[in-house]
Scaffold this active site. Structure first.
Site, PDB file in Angstrom:
ATOM      1  N   PHE A 123       0.854  -1.199   0.000  1.00  0.00           N
ATOM      2  CA  PHE A 123       0.000   0.000   0.000  1.00  0.00           C
ATOM      3  C   PHE A 123       0.878   1.233   0.000  1.00  0.00           C
ATOM      4  O   PHE A 123       1.763   1.371   0.851  1.00  0.00           O
ATOM      5  CB  PHE A 123      -0.938   0.032   1.221  1.00  0.00           C
ATOM      6  N   ASP A 210       9.164   2.435   1.892  1.00  0.00           N
ATOM      7  CA  ASP A 210       8.009   3.206   2.365  1.00  0.00           C
ATOM      8  C   ASP A 210       7.869   2.963   3.870  1.00  0.00           C
ATOM      9  O   ASP A 210       7.412   1.901   4.298  1.00  0.00           O
ATOM     10  CB  ASP A 210       6.755   2.756   1.600  1.00  0.00           C
ATOM     11  N   LYS A 239       2.568  10.154   8.390  1.00  0.00           N
ATOM     12  CA  LYS A 239       1.843   9.662   9.561  1.00  0.00           C
ATOM     13  C   LYS A 239       2.389  10.213  10.896  1.00  0.00           C
ATOM     14  O   LYS A 239       2.136  11.356  11.210  1.00  0.00           O
ATOM     15  CB  LYS A 239       1.782   8.133   9.536  1.00  0.00           C
TER      16      LYS A 239
HETATM   17  C1  LIG Z   1      -0.854   5.657   5.079  1.00  0.00           C
HETATM   18  C2  LIG Z   1       0.156   5.144   4.123  1.00  0.00           C
HETATM   19  C3  LIG Z   1       0.420   5.810   2.913  1.00  0.00           C
HETATM   20  C4  LIG Z   1      -0.377   7.008   2.456  1.00  0.00           C
HETATM   21  O1  LIG Z   1      -0.249   8.107   3.293  1.00  0.00           O
HETATM   22  P1  LIG Z   1      -1.289   9.320   3.173  1.00  0.00           P
HETATM   23  O2  LIG Z   1      -0.772  10.328   4.144  1.00  0.00           O
HETATM   24  O3  LIG Z   1      -2.640   8.787   3.503  1.00  0.00           O
HETATM   25  O4  LIG Z   1      -1.233   9.808   1.762  1.00  0.00           O
HETATM   26  C5  LIG Z   1       1.409   5.298   2.093  1.00  0.00           C
HETATM   27  N1  LIG Z   1       2.115   4.211   2.442  1.00  0.00           N
HETATM   28  C6  LIG Z   1       1.896   3.555   3.591  1.00  0.00           C
HETATM   29  C7  LIG Z   1       2.729   2.350   3.940  1.00  0.00           C
HETATM   30  C8  LIG Z   1       0.905   3.980   4.465  1.00  0.00           C
HETATM   31  O5  LIG Z   1       0.670   3.307   5.601  1.00  0.00           O
END
Ligand SMILES: *Cc1c(COP(=O)(O)O)cnc(C)c1O
Length: 404
Positions: A123, A210, A239
């Site tokens: 994701f 990520d 986050k």
């Molecule tokens: C939440 C998340 C995103 C996206 O972040 P947003 O601030 O909602 O755009 C991307 N990668 C990972 C692994 C995430 O947990």
């Protein structure tokens, strides 16, 4: 717009790991706004940083030097082993930055149609490029044509990456999460990450990690990749970086840190004095209170508690944990548990992939609160131990609505 399947409940205030609704009913927060409020709600130092900076200066634009942005960049680079930082406002934007770096890296080598390896069940966000990188058809459905240039492989399978190296001359980068959060709390094997690092070095690919959900101490280290003892070329954060104040960052090392030239990327709000001061304060509190180490201790306690209490539960098929990222996989769909946990246990949880309860408690949670999460989950799952009527297969919509 009806983009979310929302609970009817709303909260008016919080403190640490606790929240209260308008009727002054107390709730225990085991998701931290989906891995955001790692220092808990209404942390006094974050509140003070916001108030003081708001009274001095909010925004001047990236036309000028920004002292707090420079300090934050230095702090993040020293924590991560990276050389340079670019600031934006969200996780998806941080990943967009990483994807643009990979494209530039390709074009500098004369590769016109580059490919980036991404993972099944990964994701990376909801913008068009990041949803194209995401390995969940429910998130992509309805948004074709997707952005080209991704090669999707099974997670944790190094042989398929070796095969791609042999067969696909236009691969330029690998993008993955060290623990797949939305994908159901599944971790990359440290040996797999080390093998990826080696292969990226051999091939001249960028290793892009990520850390938007796993970073900032959540897994028991500042960054998830540190458990494997590797250094990526590009790291994305968001986050918990702002504890609820919107901020994202893309960090890079070596040649990857020198790819952008002035005018090739930008963000109006990105890296403003307020956001950067908040993030500097987050790091200061986390470092002073050794919260990454605390996440490891509390995470082990949570995992042990759940494993002991649910070991023989007939509906529980697996319990996985990496610091304070814990998943309880059920052998049946369980999205209804989110509402039941609120109503019956005053507990905030999420369900991902339709059948994995995901717990992301604040790093400042007390031992008693961690034990209380276990107690409430056990009570919540008690009715599930009885024989269940036959469930129908999980529909694509149910899976989609379980994601944030
Ligand atoms: C939440 C998340 C995103 C996206 O972040 P947003 O601030 O909602 O755009 C991307 N990668 C990972 C692994 C995430 O947990």
């Amino acid at each position: 717009m009806p983009a979310y399947a929302r609970q009817a409940l709303s909260f008016v205030r919080g403190s640490g790991a606790l929240l209260w609704d308008a009727q002054d009913q107390e709730y225990l927060d085991a998701i931290s706004g989906v891995a955001v409020t790692s220092l808990g709600h209404a942390h006094p130092e974050i509140t003070a940083a916001i108030c003081e900076q708001a009274s001095l200066l909010l925004h001047t634009s990236n036309v000028f030097r920004i002292d707090w942005q420079e300090r934050l960049g230095e702090r993040l680079c020293s924590l991560s082993g990276m050389d340079k930082a670019f600031f934006c406002n969200s996780g998806a934007e941080a990943n967009e930055t990483a994807l643009k770096l990979a494209r530039l890296h390709a074009h500098h080598q004369g590769i016109a149609a580059p490919q980036i390896i991404v993972m099944d069940n990964g994701f990376h966000g909801r913008t068009l490029a990041t949803l194209s990188a995401t390995g969940n058809p429910a998130i992509q459905t309805g948004f074709a044509p997707l952005m080209p240039g991704f090669l999707r492989l099974p997670y944790n399978d190094i042989d398929t990456v070796w095969a791609a190296a042999a067969q696909s001359p236009h691969v330029v980068a690998v993008l993955l999460e060290p623990v797949q959060g939305e994908g159901g709390i599944r971790a990359a094997d440290p040996a797999y990450l080390r093998a990826l690092r080696q292969l990226c070095d051999q091939q001249g690919w960028l290793l892009m990690v990520d850390e938007i959900q796993t970073g900032m101490g959540r897994t028991g280290a500042w960054l998830g990749y540190q458990h494997a003892g590797i250094l990526p070329d590009v790291v994305t954060l968001a986050k918990a970086l702002g504890n609820g104040f919107p901020i994202g960052a893309c960090l890079a090392r070596g040649a990857a840190a020198a790819l952008f030239s002035p005018g090739q990327h930008g963000s109006t709000f990105g890296g403003n004095p307020l956001a950067c001061r908040v993030a500097c304060t987050v790091i200061e509190v986390m470092a002073r209170e050794q919260l990454p180490a605390r996440a490891a201790v509390l995470g082990a306690r949570l995992l042990d508690g759940l494993r002991q209490a649910l070991a023989t539960h007939p509906a529980v098929s697996a319990i996985r944990g990496h610091g304070l990222m814990v998943g309880i996989e059920l052998n049946r769909p369980c999205t209804d548990l989110v509402g039941r946990a609120l109503a019956e246990q005053h507990l905030l949880i999420t369900v991902t992939r339709g059948n994995v309860i995901r717990l992301l408690p604040a790093l400042i949670s007390t031992e008693a609160q961690i034990d209380d999460i276990v107690r409430r989950i056990v009570l919540l799952l008690a009715p599930e131990a009885k024989p269940q009527p036959q469930h129908t297969a999980e529909s694509a919509t149910a899976v989609a609505s379980s994601s944030w």
